[in-house]
Design a protein around this motif. Sequence first.
Motif, PDB file in Angstrom:
ATOM      1  N   GLN A  87     -41.011  22.306   7.215  1.00 25.69           N
ATOM      2  CA  GLN A  87     -40.338  22.629   5.954  1.00 25.69           C
ATOM      3  C   GLN A  87     -41.121  22.088   4.755  1.00 25.69           C
ATOM      4  O   GLN A  87     -41.256  22.768   3.732  1.00 25.69           O
ATOM      5  N   ASP A  88     -41.657  20.874   4.885  1.00 24.36           N
ATOM      6  CA  ASP A  88     -42.444  20.299   3.790  1.00 24.36           C
ATOM      7  C   ASP A  88     -43.654  21.169   3.468  1.00 24.36           C
ATOM      8  O   ASP A  88     -43.947  21.445   2.291  1.00 24.36           O
ATOM      9  N   ILE A  89     -44.368  21.603   4.516  1.00 22.10           N
ATOM     10  CA  ILE A  89     -45.570  22.422   4.312  1.00 22.10           C
ATOM     11  C   ILE A  89     -45.203  23.774   3.693  1.00 22.10           C
ATOM     12  O   ILE A  89     -45.867  24.258   2.762  1.00 22.10           O
ATOM     13  N   LEU A  90     -44.132  24.376   4.206  1.00 18.07           N
ATOM     14  CA  LEU A  90     -43.730  25.683   3.693  1.00 18.07           C
ATOM     15  C   LEU A  90     -43.266  25.605   2.243  1.00 18.07           C
ATOM     16  O   LEU A  90     -43.503  26.527   1.455  1.00 18.07           O
ATOM     17  N   GLU A  91     -42.594  24.532   1.883  1.00 23.13           N
ATOM     18  CA  GLU A  91     -42.146  24.371   0.491  1.00 23.13           C
ATOM     19  C   GLU A  91     -43.327  24.327  -0.468  1.00 23.13           C
ATOM     20  O   GLU A  91     -43.279  24.861  -1.576  1.00 23.13           O
ATOM     21  N   GLN A  92     -44.408  23.692  -0.012  1.00 22.84           N
ATOM     22  CA  GLN A  92     -45.595  23.590  -0.853  1.00 22.84           C
ATOM     23  C   GLN A  92     -46.243  24.956  -1.069  1.00 22.84           C
ATOM     24  O   GLN A  92     -46.783  25.237  -2.148  1.00 22.84           O
ATOM     25  N   SER A  93     -46.195  25.815  -0.053  1.00 26.96           N
ATOM     26  CA  SER A  93     -46.890  27.101  -0.146  1.00 26.96           C
ATOM     27  C   SER A  93     -45.980  28.259  -0.565  1.00 26.96           C
ATOM     28  O   SER A  93     -46.439  29.211  -1.218  1.00 26.96           O
ATOM     29  N   LEU A  94     -44.680  28.194  -0.202  1.00 26.12           N
ATOM     30  CA  LEU A  94     -43.790  29.324  -0.454  1.00 26.12           C
ATOM     31  C   LEU A  94     -42.672  29.018  -1.433  1.00 26.12           C
ATOM     32  O   LEU A  94     -41.963  29.940  -1.854  1.00 26.12           O
ATOM     33  N   GLY A  95     -42.481  27.753  -1.749  1.00 25.51           N
ATOM     34  CA  GLY A  95     -41.367  27.380  -2.609  1.00 25.51           C
ATOM     35  C   GLY A  95     -40.167  26.976  -1.776  1.00 25.51           C
ATOM     36  O   GLY A  95     -40.014  27.373  -0.627  1.00 25.51           O
ATOM     37  N   ALA A  96     -39.275  26.185  -2.375  1.00 20.72           N
ATOM     38  CA  ALA A  96     -38.143  25.602  -1.652  1.00 20.72           C
ATOM     39  C   ALA A  96     -37.191  26.661  -1.114  1.00 20.72           C
ATOM     40  O   ALA A  96     -36.720  26.583   0.022  1.00 20.72           O
ATOM     41  N   GLU A  97     -36.891  27.690  -1.899  1.00 18.39           N
ATOM     42  CA  GLU A  97     -35.901  28.690  -1.481  1.00 18.39           C
ATOM     43  C   GLU A  97     -36.384  29.501  -0.289  1.00 18.39           C
ATOM     44  O   GLU A  97     -35.664  29.685   0.698  1.00 18.39           O
ATOM     45  N   ARG A  98     -37.626  30.001  -0.376  1.00 19.49           N
ATOM     46  CA  ARG A  98     -38.182  30.800   0.728  1.00 19.49           C
ATOM     47  C   ARG A  98     -38.367  29.947   1.983  1.00 19.49           C
ATOM     48  O   ARG A  98     -38.089  30.394   3.094  1.00 19.49           O
ATOM     49  N   ALA A  99     -38.810  28.701   1.803  1.00 21.49           N
ATOM     50  CA  ALA A  99     -39.008  27.802   2.942  1.00 21.49           C
ATOM     51  C   ALA A  99     -37.679  27.538   3.647  1.00 21.49           C
ATOM     52  O   ALA A  99     -37.603  27.525   4.878  1.00 21.49           O
ATOM     53  N   LYS A 100     -36.623  27.332   2.858  1.00 18.85           N
ATOM     54  CA  LYS A 100     -35.300  27.076   3.447  1.00 18.85           C
ATOM     55  C   LYS A 100     -34.815  28.283   4.250  1.00 18.85           C
ATOM     56  O   LYS A 100     -34.261  28.144   5.341  1.00 18.85           O
ATOM     57  N   GLU A 101     -35.047  29.478   3.730  1.00 23.35           N
ATOM     58  CA  GLU A 101     -34.624  30.696   4.424  1.00 23.35           C
ATOM     59  C   GLU A 101     -35.311  30.816   5.793  1.00 23.35           C
ATOM     60  O   GLU A 101     -34.668  31.101   6.805  1.00 23.35           O
ATOM     61  N   ILE A 102     -36.604  30.574   5.807  1.00 21.95           N
ATOM     62  CA  ILE A 102     -37.358  30.675   7.068  1.00 21.95           C
ATOM     63  C   ILE A 102     -36.912  29.608   8.051  1.00 21.95           C
ATOM     64  O   ILE A 102     -36.678  29.880   9.236  1.00 21.95           O
ATOM     65  N   MET A 103     -36.771  28.371   7.574  1.00 26.08           N
ATOM     66  CA  MET A 103     -36.399  27.281   8.471  1.00 26.08           C
ATOM     67  C   MET A 103     -34.979  27.445   8.996  1.00 26.08           C
ATOM     68  O   MET A 103     -34.684  27.073  10.133  1.00 26.08           O
ATOM     69  N   ASP A 104     -34.097  27.989   8.184  1.00 21.43           N
ATOM     70  CA  ASP A 104     -32.733  28.255   8.659  1.00 21.43           C
ATOM     71  C   ASP A 104     -32.755  29.227   9.831  1.00 21.43           C
ATOM     72  O   ASP A 104     -31.997  29.090  10.799  1.00 21.43           O
ATOM     73  N   ARG A 105     -33.617  30.221   9.763  1.00 20.69           N
ATOM     74  CA  ARG A 105     -33.723  31.191  10.854  1.00 20.69           C
ATOM     75  C   ARG A 105     -34.279  30.538  12.119  1.00 20.69           C
ATOM     76  O   ARG A 105     -33.830  30.825  13.225  1.00 20.69           O
ATOM     77  N   LEU A 106     -35.264  29.668  11.947  1.00 21.03           N
ATOM     78  CA  LEU A 106     -35.825  28.971  13.112  1.00 21.03           C
ATOM     79  C   LEU A 106     -34.802  28.023  13.725  1.00 21.03           C
ATOM     80  O   LEU A 106     -34.695  27.918  14.953  1.00 21.03           O
ATOM     81  N   HIS A 107     -34.052  27.333  12.895  1.00 21.04           N
ATOM     82  CA  HIS A 107     -33.015  26.427  13.399  1.00 21.04           C
ATOM     83  C   HIS A 107     -31.951  27.206  14.163  1.00 21.04           C
ATOM     84  O   HIS A 107     -31.499  26.778  15.228  1.00 21.04           O
ATOM     85  N   ALA A 108     -31.553  28.356  13.635  1.00 24.46           N
ATOM     86  CA  ALA A 108     -30.517  29.159  14.294  1.00 24.46           C
ATOM     87  C   ALA A 108     -30.978  29.621  15.665  1.00 24.46           C
ATOM     88  O   ALA A 108     -30.218  29.652  16.627  1.00 24.46           O
ATOM     89  N   ALA A 109     -32.256  29.987  15.767  1.00 25.51           N
ATOM     90  CA  ALA A 109     -32.786  30.413  17.064  1.00 25.51           C
ATOM     91  C   ALA A 109     -32.887  29.239  18.024  1.00 25.51           C
ATOM     92  O   ALA A 109     -32.592  29.351  19.210  1.00 25.51           O
ATOM     93  N   ALA A 110     -33.289  28.078  17.518  1.00 28.61           N
ATOM     94  CA  ALA A 110     -33.479  26.906  18.374  1.00 28.61           C
ATOM     95  C   ALA A 110     -32.179  26.407  18.972  1.00 28.61           C
ATOM     96  O   ALA A 110     -32.140  25.886  20.075  1.00 28.61           O
TER      97      ALA A 110
END
Length: 343
Positions: A87-110
């Motif tokens: 999440q930290d790396i993604l926030e740096q490259s994609l921004g907090a909102e987009r990073a949160k969306e992606i990580m939420d999807r990964l968490h839901a799958a996990a």
Amino acid sequence: MSIMSPGASALAQLGVRKAAVLLIQLGKDKAAQVMAHLSDAEVENISAEIAKLDAVTSAETSSVLEEFHDLMTAHAHVTQGGFGFAQDILEQSLGAERAKEIMDRLHAAAVQMPFQFLHRADPAQLRGFISDEHPQVIALVLAHMAPDKASLLLSGLPAHQQAVVAHRIAVMDRTSPEIVRTVEAILERKLSSMLQPAEVSRVGGVDPLVNIINRSDRPTERQIVEGLEGLDPSLADEVKSRMFMFEDIVGLDDRSVQQVLRQVDTAELALALKGVSEAVRSKITTNLSERAAENLIEEVELLGAVRLAQVEEAQQSIIRTIRQLEEQGVITVRRGNDDEFVT
């Protein structure tokens, strides 16, 4: 749910239409490789969507490719350093909102994937760790792993333990989610220093056991079956009826035998025929030309004495060819519990 590669896992999270668009862009060969890691239901849904797709705009294609790239990047970061790191790396490259969306999807799958930390475990390390666990715990772990890795673990256990664990896998039906979570938490805590995430496999039953045995070497296969005969004769009979042994080649129709022989190296075939029954040898030679049969018999005789392990390895290689042709629908293998065929 089937065991999936990171690419297949990311694909499954795109949704059916986007997955269909992406697979079209990958081309037939690569798409087939990815779909091999999806569940039957996912393959059916995505295939139906591909069939329905008409025109896809370049903008939609670009959007799907970008989304898939982001998911794959997130998976890679999770594997490297965990969800927080990703999440930290993604926030740096994609921004907090987009990073949160992606990580939420990964968490839901996990959340839906018990024992996900086993995927990248080294089999030798894991075998040394779980060998002292209760057979039911070992069975639960193996049932959540891909058959290839599970067979490596099973073959490394003591012979007496193999049969007990194999029996428990076969008779396992449903396991309480609470029990699975408890065992998972204990093992993850113990192994957290060396294991990384994975996805889940189908749990328990005769079919998963047969898949594991089919990928084991011949001595391990024989030990497990013999051990099951002592523990549960009726279960052993059922397992054997679903397995294909080299001697079962006499039960294949001539056309299927000919299809197999086209894929098999003559030297390997000669080695596999050392010491077999006359029925097996005859089944092979009658499906070759007269000259090819004579040459094969001569090559078998010229081999002289060979190690049993070499013969069994050659036989297993031919069995793998038979299974591959069966999976491709090229040949039909009749097993003990199959319905009768009408010709």
